[in-house]
Design a protein around this motif. Structure first.
Motif, PDB file in Angstrom:
ATOM      1  N   ILE A  54      31.947 -10.668  28.690  1.00  0.00           N
ATOM      2  CA  ILE A  54      33.211 -10.770  27.967  1.00  0.00           C
ATOM      3  C   ILE A  54      33.111 -11.771  26.824  1.00  0.00           C
ATOM      4  CG2 ILE A  54      34.111 -12.548  29.527  1.00  0.00           C
ATOM      5  CD1 ILE A  54      36.145  -9.752  27.803  1.00  0.00           C
ATOM      6  N   VAL A  55      32.236 -12.765  26.969  1.00  0.00           N
ATOM      7  CA  VAL A  55      32.067 -13.764  25.909  1.00  0.00           C
ATOM      8  C   VAL A  55      31.585 -13.096  24.623  1.00  0.00           C
ATOM      9  CG1 VAL A  55      30.641 -15.724  25.161  1.00  0.00           C
ATOM     10  CG2 VAL A  55      31.742 -15.763  27.401  1.00  0.00           C
ATOM     11  N   GLY A  56      30.563 -12.250  24.732  1.00  0.00           N
ATOM     12  CA  GLY A  56      30.076 -11.524  23.560  1.00  0.00           C
ATOM     13  C   GLY A  56      31.115 -10.551  23.034  1.00  0.00           C
ATOM     14  N   GLY A  57      31.847  -9.903  23.957  1.00  0.00           N
ATOM     15  CA  GLY A  57      32.882  -8.960  23.553  1.00  0.00           C
ATOM     16  C   GLY A  57      33.979  -9.626  22.746  1.00  0.00           C
ATOM     17  N   LEU A  58      34.443 -10.780  23.197  1.00  0.00           N
ATOM     18  CA  LEU A  58      35.507 -11.498  22.484  1.00  0.00           C
ATOM     19  C   LEU A  58      35.014 -12.027  21.141  1.00  0.00           C
ATOM     20  CD1 LEU A  58      37.187 -13.557  25.373  1.00  0.00           C
ATOM     21  CD2 LEU A  58      38.186 -11.650  24.109  1.00  0.00           C
ATOM     22  N   ALA A  59      33.829 -12.627  21.135  1.00  0.00           N
ATOM     23  CA  ALA A  59      33.302 -13.220  19.903  1.00  0.00           C
ATOM     24  C   ALA A  59      33.065 -12.165  18.826  1.00  0.00           C
ATOM     25  CB  ALA A  59      32.012 -13.981  20.203  1.00  0.00           C
ATOM     26  N   PHE A  60      32.406 -11.080  19.182  1.00  0.00           N
ATOM     27  CA  PHE A  60      32.101 -10.046  18.195  1.00  0.00           C
ATOM     28  C   PHE A  60      33.286  -9.119  17.953  1.00  0.00           C
ATOM     29  CE2 PHE A  60      27.955 -11.654  18.981  1.00  0.00           C
ATOM     30  CZ  PHE A  60      27.196 -11.339  17.867  1.00  0.00           C
ATOM     31  N   GLY A  61      34.192  -9.009  18.929  1.00  0.00           N
ATOM     32  CA  GLY A  61      35.432  -8.279  18.692  1.00  0.00           C
ATOM     33  C   GLY A  61      36.236  -8.957  17.595  1.00  0.00           C
ATOM     34  N   LEU A  62      36.245 -10.281  17.612  1.00  0.00           N
ATOM     35  CA  LEU A  62      36.919 -11.047  16.567  1.00  0.00           C
ATOM     36  C   LEU A  62      36.297 -10.767  15.200  1.00  0.00           C
ATOM     37  CD1 LEU A  62      38.736 -13.406  15.511  1.00  0.00           C
ATOM     38  CD2 LEU A  62      36.856 -14.929  16.128  1.00  0.00           C
ATOM     39  N   ILE A  63      34.969 -10.761  15.158  1.00  0.00           N
ATOM     40  CA  ILE A  63      34.278 -10.473  13.895  1.00  0.00           C
ATOM     41  C   ILE A  63      34.623  -9.068  13.412  1.00  0.00           C
ATOM     42  CG2 ILE A  63      32.012 -10.140  12.823  1.00  0.00           C
ATOM     43  CD1 ILE A  63      30.944 -12.294  14.757  1.00  0.00           C
ATOM     44  N   GLY A  64      34.640  -8.109  14.344  1.00  0.00           N
ATOM     45  CA  GLY A  64      34.977  -6.728  13.989  1.00  0.00           C
ATOM     46  C   GLY A  64      36.378  -6.604  13.426  1.00  0.00           C
ATOM     47  N   VAL A  65      37.329  -7.314  14.026  1.00  0.00           N
ATOM     48  CA  VAL A  65      38.717  -7.286  13.549  1.00  0.00           C
ATOM     49  C   VAL A  65      38.820  -7.886  12.150  1.00  0.00           C
ATOM     50  CG1 VAL A  65      41.016  -8.283  13.890  1.00  0.00           C
ATOM     51  CG2 VAL A  65      39.813  -7.258  15.808  1.00  0.00           C
ATOM     52  N   GLU A  66      38.175  -9.027  11.937  1.00  0.00           N
ATOM     53  CA  GLU A  66      38.250  -9.678  10.629  1.00  0.00           C
ATOM     54  C   GLU A  66      37.619  -8.816   9.532  1.00  0.00           C
ATOM     55  OE1 GLU A  66      39.989 -12.350   9.928  1.00  0.00           O
ATOM     56  OE2 GLU A  66      40.591 -12.415  12.025  1.00  0.00           O
ATOM     57  N   LEU A  67      36.509  -8.162   9.842  1.00  0.00           N
ATOM     58  CA  LEU A  67      35.878  -7.276   8.860  1.00  0.00           C
ATOM     59  C   LEU A  67      36.771  -6.077   8.565  1.00  0.00           C
ATOM     60  CD1 LEU A  67      32.150  -7.303  10.069  1.00  0.00           C
ATOM     61  CD2 LEU A  67      33.102  -8.408   8.033  1.00  0.00           C
ATOM     62  N   ALA A  68      37.398  -5.526   9.613  1.00  0.00           N
ATOM     63  CA  ALA A  68      38.289  -4.371   9.436  1.00  0.00           C
ATOM     64  C   ALA A  68      39.507  -4.753   8.600  1.00  0.00           C
ATOM     65  CB  ALA A  68      38.715  -3.835  10.800  1.00  0.00           C
ATOM     66  N   LYS A  69      40.077  -5.921   8.865  1.00  0.00           N
ATOM     67  CA  LYS A  69      41.243  -6.385   8.099  1.00  0.00           C
ATOM     68  C   LYS A  69      40.881  -6.590   6.632  1.00  0.00           C
ATOM     69  CE  LYS A  69      43.519  -9.777   9.964  1.00  0.00           C
ATOM     70  NZ  LYS A  69      43.749 -11.011  10.752  1.00  0.00           N
ATOM     71  N   LYS A  70      39.693  -7.117   6.391  1.00  0.00           N
ATOM     72  CA  LYS A  70      39.253  -7.331   5.016  1.00  0.00           C
ATOM     73  C   LYS A  70      39.047  -5.990   4.311  1.00  0.00           C
ATOM     74  CE  LYS A  70      36.954 -10.916   4.107  1.00  0.00           C
ATOM     75  NZ  LYS A  70      35.927 -12.017   3.969  1.00  0.00           N
ATOM     76  N   ALA A  71      38.564  -5.006   5.051  1.00  0.00           N
ATOM     77  CA  ALA A  71      38.312  -3.686   4.461  1.00  0.00           C
ATOM     78  C   ALA A  71      39.600  -2.998   4.023  1.00  0.00           C
ATOM     79  CB  ALA A  71      37.557  -2.809   5.456  1.00  0.00           C
ATOM     80  N   VAL A  72      40.683  -3.209   4.774  1.00  0.00           N
ATOM     81  CA  VAL A  72      41.960  -2.550   4.438  1.00  0.00           C
ATOM     82  C   VAL A  72      42.916  -3.493   3.709  1.00  0.00           C
ATOM     83  CG1 VAL A  72      41.797  -0.905   6.337  1.00  0.00           C
ATOM     84  CG2 VAL A  72      42.937  -3.102   6.721  1.00  0.00           C
ATOM     85  N   GLY A  73      42.464  -4.723   3.438  1.00  0.00           N
ATOM     86  CA  GLY A  73      43.278  -5.659   2.675  1.00  0.00           C
ATOM     87  C   GLY A  73      44.464  -6.232   3.435  1.00  0.00           C
TER      88      GLY A  73
END
Length: 266
Positions: free
Chosen positions: A103-122
């Motif tokens: 879950i540690v890796g899931g939370l850490a990289f899930g956060l990265i995935g969300v931030e990249l997705a938010k940046k992609a859609v502005g």
């Protein structure tokens, strides 16, 4: 197999691992409870989303969900396998790689995935607070499965003579770390609800406190779990925890300072 409680001096032991017979197959409790936790957590999230009346477009919601899922899936398996990199490179086995998760890796990289997705859609607004309690509920349910699996998956504690020591499937009394985590999450749930009700901090603060609290807890908890020491006496999960802790100390500091300045200007 049905768990049987057996009186043993000052503690009780269970018959580990607990398994379930479904469709002619024997299934360990861990993957079953993990799937159940994800399902119930998602249902709870959609319930809170409808209740909150949050106005976010479908494109943004879809992007965030895809980013979180992809990041969590990748991160959970990456960090899960890097807990013992020597075993990974000595015996490359796809089934083992696929089933190693944390879950540690899931939370850490899930956060990265969300931030990249938010940046992609502005999208610049925080989307984390609504996910906190569904995520915690899913984790609590999943940890029940970890506990019921005992030593048959790597989610158990080291041997101990501590009062809470339990037999988890071998001849040793071990720290029931899954139960420790469940207790921690329940206490954290109450604290975060109190913070949320005060409504004195901007959106995203509850999520920040959750992440800082959980990763600090996991950093400490892993000292009483079997681990391969990678740097000093720290394991892979603890190294990831340190980076996330540093990041969220910085984030919370900025949020508190910004909120204080805003209140002074009112």
């Amino acid at each position: 197999m049905i768990p049987v409680l057996i009186k043993s001096n000052t503690f009780e032991t269970m018959d580990f691992p607990v398994t379930f017979h479904l469709f002619g197959k024997t299934i360990l409790a861990h993957p079953l409870f993990e799937a159940l936790g994800m399902f119930i957590g998602m249902r709870y999230y959609f319930y809170l989303k409808r209740k909150s009346g949050e106005k976010v477009s479908f494109n943004i919601s879809a992007a965030v969900l895809i980013g979180a899922t992809a990041g969590a899936l990748f991160g959970s398996k990456l960090i899960g396998n890097l807990e013992n990199p020597y075993r990974l490179f000595e015996h490359f086995d796809f089934k083992t790689i696929w089933t190693n998760n944390t879950i540690v890796g899931g939370l850490a990289f899930g956060l990265i995935g969300v931030e990249l997705a938010k940046k992609a859609v502005g999208h610049k607004e925080s989307t984390g607070d609504l996910m906190v309690f569904p995520l915690m509920l899913a984790m609590i349910i999943g940890r029940i499965g970890c506990f019921l699996t005992g030593i048959y998956e790597e989610t158990y504690g080291v041997p101990t003579d501590f009062v809470f020591g339990m037999h988890l499937g071998d001849s040793y009394l071990r720290h029931p770390v899954a139960l420790y985590e469940i207790a921690f999450l329940i206490v954290l749930w109450v604290i975060l609800k109190m913070i949320q009700k005060r409504n004195t901090f901007p959106s995203g603060f509850v999520f920040q406190v959750f992440m800082l609290s959980y990763f600090t807890f996991r950093f400490l908890l892993d000292f009483i779990k079997p681990r391969l020491e990678i740097v000093g006496n720290l394991g892979t999960i603890q190294i990831v925890c340190i980076w996330v802790i540093i990041y969220y100390i910085y984030k919370i500091k900025n949020t508190v300072c910004s909120n204080h300045s805003k209140n002074q200007n009112l």
